[in-house]
Design a protein around this motif. Sequence first.
Motif, PDB file in Angstrom:
ATOM      1  N   TRP A  36      41.609  36.358  29.641  1.00 14.20           N
ATOM      2  CA  TRP A  36      42.568  35.241  29.597  1.00 14.20           C
ATOM      3  C   TRP A  36      43.689  35.464  30.607  1.00 14.20           C
ATOM      4  O   TRP A  36      44.062  34.563  31.351  1.00 14.20           O
ATOM      5  CB  TRP A  36      43.115  35.134  28.175  1.00 14.20           C
ATOM      6  N   TRP A  37      44.222  36.688  30.647  1.00 21.51           N
ATOM      7  CA  TRP A  37      45.339  37.007  31.547  1.00 21.51           C
ATOM      8  C   TRP A  37      44.878  36.995  33.002  1.00 21.51           C
ATOM      9  O   TRP A  37      45.558  36.435  33.869  1.00 21.51           O
ATOM     10  CB  TRP A  37      45.910  38.378  31.180  1.00 21.51           C
ATOM     11  N   MET A  38      43.736  37.598  33.271  1.00 16.93           N
ATOM     12  CA  MET A  38      43.222  37.651  34.640  1.00 16.93           C
ATOM     13  C   MET A  38      42.881  36.263  35.162  1.00 16.93           C
ATOM     14  O   MET A  38      43.056  35.974  36.353  1.00 16.93           O
ATOM     15  CB  MET A  38      41.980  38.546  34.692  1.00 16.93           C
ATOM     16  N   ALA A  39      42.377  35.395  34.283  1.00 25.51           N
ATOM     17  CA  ALA A  39      41.996  34.056  34.713  1.00 25.51           C
ATOM     18  C   ALA A  39      43.184  33.279  35.257  1.00 25.51           C
ATOM     19  O   ALA A  39      43.023  32.397  36.111  1.00 25.51           O
ATOM     20  CB  ALA A  39      41.361  33.291  33.553  1.00 25.51           C
TER      21      ALA A  39
ATOM     22  N   CYS B 222      52.922  39.780  39.452  1.00 22.46           N
ATOM     23  CA  CYS B 222      52.863  41.244  39.595  1.00 22.46           C
ATOM     24  C   CYS B 222      51.487  41.660  40.090  1.00 22.46           C
ATOM     25  O   CYS B 222      50.522  41.708  39.320  1.00 22.46           O
ATOM     26  CB  CYS B 222      53.168  41.900  38.238  1.00 22.46           C
ATOM     27  N   GLY B 223      51.398  41.934  41.392  1.00 17.66           N
ATOM     28  CA  GLY B 223      50.117  42.330  41.964  1.00 17.66           C
ATOM     29  C   GLY B 223      49.607  43.644  41.407  1.00 17.66           C
ATOM     30  O   GLY B 223      48.409  43.804  41.143  1.00 17.66           O
ATOM     31  N   SER B 224      50.508  44.602  41.185  1.00 18.08           N
ATOM     32  CA  SER B 224      50.079  45.905  40.673  1.00 18.08           C
ATOM     33  C   SER B 224      49.574  45.811  39.236  1.00 18.08           C
ATOM     34  O   SER B 224      48.766  46.634  38.801  1.00 18.08           O
ATOM     35  CB  SER B 224      51.234  46.904  40.759  1.00 18.08           C
ATOM     36  N   CYS B 225      50.040  44.816  38.508  1.00 24.74           N
ATOM     37  CA  CYS B 225      49.622  44.657  37.113  1.00 24.74           C
ATOM     38  C   CYS B 225      48.136  44.290  37.017  1.00 24.74           C
ATOM     39  O   CYS B 225      47.471  44.621  36.041  1.00 24.74           O
ATOM     40  CB  CYS B 225      50.461  43.588  36.413  1.00 24.74           C
ATOM     41  N   ILE B 226      47.652  43.582  38.033  1.00 22.18           N
ATOM     42  CA  ILE B 226      46.236  43.201  38.033  1.00 22.18           C
ATOM     43  C   ILE B 226      45.364  44.448  38.016  1.00 22.18           C
ATOM     44  O   ILE B 226      44.358  44.516  37.294  1.00 22.18           O
ATOM     45  CB  ILE B 226      45.917  42.327  39.262  1.00 22.18           C
ATOM     46  N   LYS B 227      45.751  45.466  38.783  1.00 21.05           N
ATOM     47  CA  LYS B 227      44.986  46.716  38.806  1.00 21.05           C
ATOM     48  C   LYS B 227      45.044  47.429  37.457  1.00 21.05           C
ATOM     49  O   LYS B 227      44.095  48.118  37.070  1.00 21.05           O
ATOM     50  CB  LYS B 227      45.522  47.631  39.907  1.00 21.05           C
ATOM     51  N   MET B 228      46.151  47.251  36.737  1.00 15.30           N
ATOM     52  CA  MET B 228      46.273  47.881  35.425  1.00 15.30           C
ATOM     53  C   MET B 228      45.440  47.172  34.372  1.00 15.30           C
ATOM     54  O   MET B 228      44.850  47.792  33.497  1.00 15.30           O
ATOM     55  CB  MET B 228      47.747  47.899  34.991  1.00 15.30           C
ATOM     56  N   VAL B 229      45.395  45.855  34.468  1.00 16.60           N
ATOM     57  CA  VAL B 229      44.734  45.053  33.432  1.00 16.60           C
ATOM     58  C   VAL B 229      43.225  44.981  33.643  1.00 16.60           C
ATOM     59  O   VAL B 229      42.458  44.927  32.677  1.00 16.60           O
ATOM     60  CB  VAL B 229      45.345  43.634  33.386  1.00 16.60           C
TER      61      VAL B 229
END
Length: 226
Positions: free
Chosen positions: A83-86, A59-66
């Motif tokens: 942890w999630w971004m890594a 989910c590319g858009s989720c990266i902007k949210m996180v």
Amino acid sequence: MRTLTMKTTVSFAFVTLVGLAGVAHAGRGSSPGAITRAINSGSVDAITAELERAEHLVCGSCIKMVRPLLDHDDGRLRQVAAWWMARRGRSELFVEMATRLGQPDSRLARNAADVLGELRMTKAIAPLSAAVMNPAFDADARAAMARALGRIGDRTALPALEKALGSNDAPVRLAALEGLRDVDGFDDPSPAAARLDDRDELVRAEAIYTIGYTRSRALKSGSADD
């Protein structure tokens, strides 16, 4: 009696199935909408649980949210966000966080240290080592750097941690002792012994604990060799 036994059996079976389902779906089952709702709730537990479910979510858009969670006031959320971004690419995240250590904002540097500790990349030891004694940063930021050096776990972090033990700020000395214990193969009690007469009671207690830790590790190592 039979009815009660049957209900008990059915209830046990249901709980067992739910538990197995939870294990089966670990790291899966989330969605962009679920992440949005969790973040909007403001609940640390809800956000943490949802990001864990979203471990494998594409989910590319989720990266902007996180990403904004990397600078959240709650350290637990910074850690789980890192942890999630890594899992979506560590190199770019490393460059961004390491760059923060070269600017004078203590809050951004503290958050960067938390992320770098979660990434556990040995190349982060150099910028963290340079920053941990930088007077431009407050004690909270430098303590985070000491903890990050320990979390990376490589022995090349030992010189910086031992130097941090000489900081004028007790939180930094305390974090340095904690960091020493996290380094793989750390077994030298002498840096901690030097803090047994520290003017801060918490640092003295941490020094005692660290010395005991090294002795315990030495005993286990000796038993393994026998």
